[in-house]
Design an enzyme around this catalytic site. Sequence first.
Site, mmCIF file in Angstrom:
data_model
loop_
_atom_site.group_PDB
_atom_site.id
_atom_site.type_symbol
_atom_site.label_atom_id
_atom_site.label_comp_id
_atom_site.label_asym_id
_atom_site.label_seq_id
_atom_site.Cartn_x
_atom_site.Cartn_y
_atom_site.Cartn_z
ATOM 1 N N LYS A 163 0.843 -1.189 0.000
ATOM 2 C CA LYS A 163 0.000 0.000 0.000
ATOM 3 C C LYS A 163 0.882 1.244 0.000
ATOM 4 O O LYS A 163 1.866 1.330 0.750
ATOM 5 C CB LYS A 163 -0.895 0.011 1.245
ATOM 6 N N ASP A 191 -0.539 -0.555 -4.766
ATOM 7 C CA ASP A 191 -1.893 -0.008 -4.667
ATOM 8 C C ASP A 191 -1.845 1.365 -4.012
ATOM 9 O O ASP A 191 -1.486 1.491 -2.840
ATOM 10 C CB ASP A 191 -2.772 -0.952 -3.843
ATOM 11 N N GLU A 218 -2.378 -0.018 -8.998
ATOM 12 C CA GLU A 218 -3.819 -0.060 -8.721
ATOM 13 C C GLU A 218 -4.308 1.307 -8.254
ATOM 14 O O GLU A 218 -3.728 1.924 -7.364
ATOM 15 C CB GLU A 218 -4.089 -1.106 -7.645
ATOM 16 N N ASP A 243 -9.878 -0.021 -9.173
ATOM 17 C CA ASP A 243 -10.496 -0.615 -7.987
ATOM 18 C C ASP A 243 -11.645 0.259 -7.524
ATOM 19 O O ASP A 243 -12.803 0.031 -7.873
ATOM 20 C CB ASP A 243 -9.463 -0.808 -6.878
ATOM 21 N N LYS A 267 -14.877 -6.362 -6.174
ATOM 22 C CA LYS A 267 -15.088 -6.629 -4.753
ATOM 23 C C LYS A 267 -16.586 -6.813 -4.517
ATOM 24 O O LYS A 267 -17.396 -5.996 -4.990
ATOM 25 C CB LYS A 267 -14.545 -5.492 -3.886
#
Length: 369
Positions: A163, A191, A218, A243, A267
């Site tokens: 992250k 991400d 991402e 995302d 998701k």
Amino acid sequence: MKIVSIEVFATQLPLLRPFIVAYDAYHELPSLIVKMTTDTGVIGYGEGMPDSHVTGETFSSTYQMLVNDIAPLLIGENPFHIERIHRLMSNAVYHAPTAKAAIDIACYDIMGKAANQPVYNLLGGKSHATLTVPFVISILAPEEMARQAAQAVSEGYTSIKIKVGTEPAVDVKRIRAVREAIGEDIQLRVDANQGWGNAATAMRVLGQVEDCQMEWIEQPVLADDLFGLADVRRKTIIPVMVDEGLHGEKEMREIIQKQAADLINIKLMKCGGLYPACKLVAQAEMAGMRCQVGSMVESAVATAAGAHLSLAKEAIFSNEMVGPLMFSQDIGVLTYRKNELILNESPGLGVEVDEELVRRLSSHSARIE
């Protein structure tokens, strides 16, 4: 078969360590567990893990919506009639995908148990032989992220996801430090969780790390900036994954039209469950795009649902079903062997829910019948 009662439990799941992303830091995660009972005695469990930064749903709003607006509509309905159930929910409330996902997952759990089949067989059967998961690292100092990544590789992980998104200059150091720590042969996924904001900032960072052999970047820009996402995709050699910018069919059509991404991250909490997720996979296949199933760091219940979807669909080449690895207490058990998630062949989701623990972790609950 008819639904005779729906119970909703407002739980807090404790994390082993803080989970830090660009937009927030979490020490525990709020999870809404749904227990659905039928007149035949078959019980299904679902889960909603709301994230106000992503879908606009809060813990309290999702709980109230399930208890007051959605669950009462479904008493007397057949859980096999999944398209009708989604239509009833959509007619009652616009969007609210996390609340709908909790119901959807419980219905699939019931369908599998009633048919004596694992959920993946209801979604097309096994398309993949195994499911491997990455090791996910929160935003920390570059040297600590590198240390954790090297440790994960020594434990057998072949893919590392990090992250970033708080400070562009430090993010460059984070990416470089992790790549150096894991070597050239381990997959590195990055991400930004919208943290770089716009295409200009994203390109400034990516221009400095293009040699780091990232598997993809991402969500480098804000969720609603599909033009910016498309701009990044045109200007970088690094594959771009969307995302937070993808919820349901509407955004999927726009992403395809604008050629805004190479890869999509589905998701269940963003799209509303397994039934709408299958539609996104079909759209992606028609557009020649590959899919990942991601997670809001969910318990064994929603994680199992995502895993069944990942196992069943050829277009889903990657999954991040790692939630149970991040909790100090979970309401069910999934089996992990190093970096592999093993689904059993039990009917439904294949998760034995510890209802006593659910009740202990719940601050409040409601039963609708």
